[in-house]
Design an enzyme around this catalytic site. Sequence first.
Site, PDB file in Angstrom:
ATOM      1  N   ARG A 255       2.648 -10.365  10.567  1.00  0.00           N
ATOM      2  CA  ARG A 255       3.960  -9.702  10.673  1.00  0.00           C
ATOM      3  C   ARG A 255       5.063 -10.642  10.190  1.00  0.00           C
ATOM      4  NH1 ARG A 255       2.159  -5.595   9.793  1.00  0.00           N
ATOM      5  NH2 ARG A 255       0.262  -6.819   9.602  1.00  0.00           N
TER       6      ARG A 255
ATOM      7  N   GLN B 275      -7.419  -5.010   9.965  1.00  0.00           N
ATOM      8  CA  GLN B 275      -6.326  -4.538  10.812  1.00  0.00           C
ATOM      9  C   GLN B 275      -6.753  -3.358  11.691  1.00  0.00           C
ATOM     10  OE1 GLN B 275      -2.166  -4.766   9.161  1.00  0.00           O
ATOM     11  NE2 GLN B 275      -3.259  -4.847   7.199  1.00  0.00           N
TER      12      GLN B 275
ATOM     13  N   ASP C 150      -3.894   7.342   4.645  1.00  0.00           N
ATOM     14  CA  ASP C 150      -3.433   5.985   4.937  1.00  0.00           C
ATOM     15  C   ASP C 150      -4.083   5.488   6.227  1.00  0.00           C
ATOM     16  OD1 ASP C 150      -1.950   3.660   4.784  1.00  0.00           O
ATOM     17  OD2 ASP C 150      -0.175   4.518   5.734  1.00  0.00           O
ATOM     18  N   GLU C 151      -4.266   4.172   6.345  1.00  0.00           N
ATOM     19  CA  GLU C 151      -4.817   3.541   7.556  1.00  0.00           C
ATOM     20  C   GLU C 151      -6.169   4.143   7.936  1.00  0.00           C
ATOM     21  OE1 GLU C 151      -3.314   0.988   8.451  1.00  0.00           O
ATOM     22  OE2 GLU C 151      -1.143   1.205   8.534  1.00  0.00           O
TER      23      GLU C 151
ATOM     24  N   LYS D  65       0.820  -1.223   0.000  1.00  0.00           N
ATOM     25  CA  LYS D  65       0.000   0.000   0.000  1.00  0.00           C
ATOM     26  C   LYS D  65       0.848   1.266   0.000  1.00  0.00           C
ATOM     27  CE  LYS D  65      -0.726   0.254   5.018  1.00  0.00           C
ATOM     28  NZ  LYS D  65      -0.060   1.506   5.303  1.00  0.00           N
ATOM     29  N   THR D  66       2.000   1.239   0.687  1.00  0.00           N
ATOM     30  CA  THR D  66       2.845   2.437   0.718  1.00  0.00           C
ATOM     31  C   THR D  66       3.372   2.760  -0.673  1.00  0.00           C
ATOM     32  OG1 THR D  66       3.468   1.925   3.005  1.00  0.00           O
ATOM     33  CG2 THR D  66       4.829   3.518   1.830  1.00  0.00           C
TER      34      THR D  66
END
Length: 682
Positions: free
Chosen positions: A616, A257, A226-227, A40-41
Amino acid sequence: MSQSMPSISHRLRNLNERQLDAVKQIDGPLLVLAGAGSGKTSVITTKIAYLIQTCGFKANSIIAVTFTNKAAREMKERVVGMLSKQESRGLSISTFHNLGLRILRKEYRRAGLKEGFTLFDSQDSLSLIKEILDKEFNGQTDSAAYCQNTVSNWKNDLTTPQEAMTNADTEEFLLAAQVYVQYQRYLRAYNAVDFDDLILLPVSLLMADAELRDRWQNKVRYLLVDECQDTNASQYELIRLLAGFRRCFTLVGDDDQSIYAWRGARPENLERLSVDYPSLKLVKLEQNYRSTKTILKAANTLIANNPHIYDKALWSDHEEGDPIRVMVTRNEDAESERVAAEIQSRHLRHEIPYRDFAILYRGNHQARLLEIKLQAYRIPYKMNGGTSFFSRAEIKDLMSYLRLLVNPSDDNAFLRIVNLPRREIGPATLEKVGNLATERGVSLFEASGYKELEDTVTGRSLKSLQDFERWMSNLRQRLEGASPVPVIEQMIHDMDYYGWIQEQTSSNKAGDRRIENVRFLLDSIQRMMESAWEEDETAGLDQAISKLLLIDMLERQEEEEDEDKVQLLTLHASKGLEYPHVFLIGCEEELLPHRNSIENDDIEEERRLAYVGITRAKKTLCITLAAKRRQYGEEIDCMPSRFLDELPEEDLVWEGRSDEGESTKKERGQASLSALKAMLNG
């Protein structure tokens, strides 16, 4: 653009089909549902470069927002690396709170603030609330943390003090609402805002002032967030108000998330989007570039037990990878021992760097025993989110004194230390000082020396305030042309600061450590001054303070980047990070999921937390649990977490269960013994 900088067309070719869709859709509202490890970044940063280089947007007409300074800094570095200096000029990539601060600094008059308003951190806010409870609510300071949290929640939900008073339906809520009223009154008198005001005040201004709203909406041609699953009510409203009539935005998030409901996050904001924006387009990023297929299968199978606003399933081109190990140990001591031994064994046998290992846990208390075991095995480790030297209370206190000495206009420093150690200068007195400072257009420190103050402040409070102002002014005069450290040492002696530290600290040993921190700061200032004088004989204390803060920040950044240490962190702190080898410990009922969530029937967020932990891991995942744990001095039986039953059984390898064969246990024990011998020989 420099010759070495890849073109935007080259970067677009490196994206997969869904990522490319997300970058190229620029008309109207867009939601990018980005699974863990789906790049996504890269999508956000490439899209910013695409908007500027291909679509003709000016950098200063684009605003990108995320939740942490680290994420914002990394994003900006990536984007700037894609653009020329001219193209990137004016680009804004920041946290929500920095964006709110930017708006307030431009619109402070409309918010009823003076220029150079003070920003209260959490500690400042708690101190003020304690003062209010002590002076005006019969010393009910035990309720301070509850009141602070409740007021914060109200601000995040855009609830005014008056609305809180009206809706208070319990004694606890009524007390918090009454504190809220007084707290806001004092903030206004101090020309101060707190962390939550950085969103609340800009939203209130944009909602109430059509001219200001039009002006800001015209500034923002494109908005990226973002997020977005972590936004609370006020943050969502800020997005909506800035997007305005253009409705040109890209929101990136993942409902799986969303793990911050306890601090106001509302994953339902993703659902609200489709109602507020019927033309909303949806792009799903489901290809994971991080984990093995086995790890992704476990994550998908677990999270499928939650209801979903939007369905998605992560997939990967990576190999199947190792099965997921589940280690059952007899108690928490054996659990920490096994994890430490395992890390040391794999480090020695396979030459895996320590930094490739992470140990994740539900609560910070689980780290204490881990630290002891890691130290016993001589394994270097880092506690994520460790306290910076300049974040310690005694250092913040003394630095505030020094800041006020070199800059009497520093209202924030004045408010932190004017009553520390206690001088019986309460919030009511400071409110009057604040009102006078506002009327005369001066700093709080300057106003505290004005004769007119005697009209409203009397008795011991007036004397203490005047004594403080005269004392600090005298210290300022003594600093002129003198070596600063002896003056600072005299200041510490005058206010018996070391005695104050010992009074406020739980033990003499802890107090001694805090005093040693202050002495270390004085030594650092002395070294800084000597270095500065070599270059400039007229250098002052202000230059030493600036250099100290800069060195502290740079050293912390280097520490983050260079150290070869095992990472210890909570599941909440692990979000957004990745590690080749992950240990997820304490996978038991009442720990993960947490007892409070079980009692409140709120298992879904705990399941998302476990999902974050699993995703993770890049190469290997080991889950541990204990059969017994000590709690309040007694050993209690533990039940395996329900989440273990929700993982695909065929991908789990259990170790330490009663049905495990003796030969398997012996083989594993022999491997651990060999690793230990190798370590001792080394």
